[in-house]
Design a protein around this motif. Structure first.
Motif, mmCIF file in Angstrom:
data_model
loop_
_atom_site.group_PDB
_atom_site.id
_atom_site.type_symbol
_atom_site.label_atom_id
_atom_site.label_comp_id
_atom_site.label_asym_id
_atom_site.label_seq_id
_atom_site.Cartn_x
_atom_site.Cartn_y
_atom_site.Cartn_z
ATOM 1 N N GLY A 47 3.431 -0.313 3.516
ATOM 2 C CA GLY A 47 4.593 -0.511 2.649
ATOM 3 C C GLY A 47 5.528 -1.570 3.206
ATOM 4 O O GLY A 47 6.050 -2.408 2.468
ATOM 5 N N GLY A 48 5.743 -1.547 4.517
ATOM 6 C CA GLY A 48 6.576 -2.576 5.146
ATOM 7 C C GLY A 48 5.973 -3.960 5.023
ATOM 8 O O GLY A 48 6.672 -4.939 4.721
ATOM 9 N N LEU A 49 4.652 -4.062 5.237
ATOM 10 C CA LEU A 49 3.983 -5.364 5.094
ATOM 11 C C LEU A 49 4.040 -5.865 3.651
ATOM 12 O O LEU A 49 4.232 -7.059 3.414
ATOM 13 C CB LEU A 49 2.533 -5.272 5.572
ATOM 14 C CG LEU A 49 2.326 -5.146 7.080
ATOM 15 C CD1 LEU A 49 0.852 -4.904 7.394
ATOM 16 C CD2 LEU A 49 2.821 -6.394 7.786
ATOM 17 N N LEU A 50 3.893 -4.960 2.694
ATOM 18 C CA LEU A 50 3.976 -5.350 1.286
ATOM 19 C C LEU A 50 5.382 -5.832 0.939
ATOM 20 O O LEU A 50 5.550 -6.817 0.210
ATOM 21 C CB LEU A 50 3.578 -4.178 0.389
ATOM 22 C CG LEU A 50 3.480 -4.458 -1.096
ATOM 23 C CD1 LEU A 50 2.419 -5.516 -1.381
ATOM 24 C CD2 LEU A 50 3.166 -3.181 -1.854
ATOM 25 N N PHE B 142 6.680 -6.462 -5.518
ATOM 26 C CA PHE B 142 6.101 -6.143 -4.213
ATOM 27 C C PHE B 142 7.123 -5.468 -3.308
ATOM 28 O O PHE B 142 6.803 -4.503 -2.609
ATOM 29 C CB PHE B 142 5.580 -7.404 -3.523
ATOM 30 C CG PHE B 142 4.329 -7.969 -4.118
ATOM 31 C CD1 PHE B 142 3.517 -7.242 -4.964
ATOM 32 C CD2 PHE B 142 3.948 -9.272 -3.820
ATOM 33 C CE1 PHE B 142 2.360 -7.772 -5.501
ATOM 34 C CE2 PHE B 142 2.795 -9.813 -4.350
ATOM 35 C CZ PHE B 142 2.004 -9.064 -5.194
ATOM 36 N N ILE B 143 8.339 -5.973 -3.292
ATOM 37 C CA ILE B 143 9.387 -5.402 -2.438
ATOM 38 C C ILE B 143 9.692 -3.968 -2.853
ATOM 39 O O ILE B 143 9.756 -3.060 -2.019
ATOM 40 C CB ILE B 143 10.661 -6.273 -2.480
ATOM 41 C CG1 ILE B 143 10.417 -7.603 -1.777
ATOM 42 C CG2 ILE B 143 11.837 -5.546 -1.843
ATOM 43 C CD1 ILE B 143 11.532 -8.613 -1.964
ATOM 44 N N VAL B 144 9.879 -3.731 -4.145
ATOM 45 C CA VAL B 144 10.209 -2.386 -4.629
ATOM 46 C C VAL B 144 9.073 -1.413 -4.334
ATOM 47 O O VAL B 144 9.293 -0.300 -3.840
ATOM 48 C CB VAL B 144 10.549 -2.423 -6.137
ATOM 49 C CG1 VAL B 144 10.633 -1.035 -6.729
ATOM 50 C CG2 VAL B 144 11.852 -3.171 -6.359
ATOM 51 N N THR B 145 7.837 -1.816 -4.607
ATOM 52 C CA THR B 145 6.690 -0.939 -4.357
ATOM 53 C C THR B 145 6.526 -0.669 -2.864
ATOM 54 O O THR B 145 6.307 0.479 -2.451
ATOM 55 C CB THR B 145 5.402 -1.562 -4.921
ATOM 56 O OG1 THR B 145 5.582 -1.849 -6.306
ATOM 57 C CG2 THR B 145 4.221 -0.638 -4.749
ATOM 58 N N GLY B 146 6.625 -1.700 -2.050
ATOM 59 C CA GLY B 146 6.479 -1.533 -0.606
ATOM 60 C C GLY B 146 7.553 -0.642 -0.015
ATOM 61 O O GLY B 146 7.258 0.251 0.787
ATOM 62 N N LEU B 147 8.812 -0.844 -0.425
ATOM 63 C CA LEU B 147 9.892 -0.012 0.101
ATOM 64 C C LEU B 147 9.775 1.430 -0.385
ATOM 65 O O LEU B 147 10.090 2.366 0.365
ATOM 66 C CB LEU B 147 11.247 -0.599 -0.290
ATOM 67 C CG LEU B 147 11.618 -1.907 0.416
ATOM 68 C CD1 LEU B 147 12.957 -2.424 -0.082
ATOM 69 C CD2 LEU B 147 11.635 -1.729 1.934
ATOM 70 N N PHE B 148 9.323 1.618 -1.616
ATOM 71 C CA PHE B 148 9.123 2.978 -2.119
ATOM 72 C C PHE B 148 8.125 3.727 -1.239
ATOM 73 O O PHE B 148 8.389 4.848 -0.799
ATOM 74 C CB PHE B 148 8.635 2.960 -3.574
ATOM 75 C CG PHE B 148 8.172 4.307 -4.058
ATOM 76 C CD1 PHE B 148 9.098 5.273 -4.411
ATOM 77 C CD2 PHE B 148 6.821 4.610 -4.130
ATOM 78 C CE1 PHE B 148 8.680 6.522 -4.839
ATOM 79 C CE2 PHE B 148 6.391 5.853 -4.556
ATOM 80 C CZ PHE B 148 7.322 6.820 -4.920
ATOM 81 N N PHE B 149 6.969 3.137 -0.982
ATOM 82 C CA PHE B 149 5.961 3.824 -0.176
ATOM 83 C C PHE B 149 6.389 3.957 1.281
ATOM 84 O O PHE B 149 6.067 4.961 1.921
ATOM 85 C CB PHE B 149 4.605 3.128 -0.288
ATOM 86 C CG PHE B 149 3.904 3.462 -1.566
ATOM 87 C CD1 PHE B 149 3.373 4.717 -1.775
ATOM 88 C CD2 PHE B 149 3.805 2.530 -2.577
ATOM 89 C CE1 PHE B 149 2.741 5.043 -2.960
ATOM 90 C CE2 PHE B 149 3.175 2.834 -3.769
ATOM 91 C CZ PHE B 149 2.640 4.095 -3.958
ATOM 92 N N LEU B 150 7.108 2.987 1.795
ATOM 93 C CA LEU B 150 7.607 3.083 3.166
ATOM 94 C C LEU B 150 8.559 4.265 3.303
ATOM 95 O O LEU B 150 8.383 5.122 4.176
ATOM 96 C CB LEU B 150 8.309 1.786 3.564
ATOM 97 C CG LEU B 150 8.824 1.753 4.991
ATOM 98 C CD1 LEU B 150 8.309 0.502 5.676
ATOM 99 C CD2 LEU B 150 10.331 1.740 5.008
#
Length: 156
Positions: A48-51, A15-23
């Motif tokens: 992305g930040g919320l994820l 979740f952290i990697v995916t969220g930061l990627f999109f952010l």
């Protein structure tokens, strides 16, 4: 620190990697805007930040709460379901909705841990009736129902 729930730990990392990627991708390639006048990067950046925050919560919980180990990964379902989607896409126009849906349902069901002909056949019938009623009749999408070689399709 000891990881008590490896499943939650790796889910949190994902979740952290995916969220930061999109952010970071949204902020780097689109205009952010403001809260009053949102730009195209605003929504993906916030999500992305919320994820990433949710991933942090899940990951931190893996250190406190015991959970099951990570199960063995099975490639067969992944490959057969992916293959079923590709076959459906290739068969839709020349073979029609009936044949393409049959291929989709039977190939993807074969990827599961148990395959029962009766259950899969019932699932196919329900899915094809639903698809014809909703997409062809209701939304009037131009999906071919029968294969090209059939001159007179019984379902019109």
């Amino acid at each position: 620190m000891k990881i008590k729930s490896p499943k939650d730990f790796w889910a949190g990392v994902m979740f952290i990697v995916t969220g930061l990627f999109f952010l970071f991708w949204a902020v780097a390639y689109y205009q952010m805007g403001t809260a009053v006048r949102m730009g195209p990067a605003y929504f993906p950046a916030v999500l992305g930040g919320l994820l990433a925050v949710l991933g942090g919560i899940v990951m931190l919980g893996s250190f406190a709460i015991s959970g099951p180990p990570i199960p063995e990964f099975h490639f067969r379902p992944l490959l057969l379901i992916s293959l079923a989607c590709v076959v459906y896409g290739y068969l839709m126009k020349p073979a029609g909705l009936l044949v393409a849906t049959a291929a989709l349902v039977f190939i993807s069901a074969y990827g599961g841990h148990e395959f029962k002909w009766k259950e899969v056949s019932i699932l196919y019938l329900v899915l094809v009736i639903f698809s014809v009623l909703v997409f062809v009749k209701g939304l009037t999408l131009p999906f071919p129902i029968c294969p090209d070689f059939m001159e007179s399709c019984p379902i019109r």
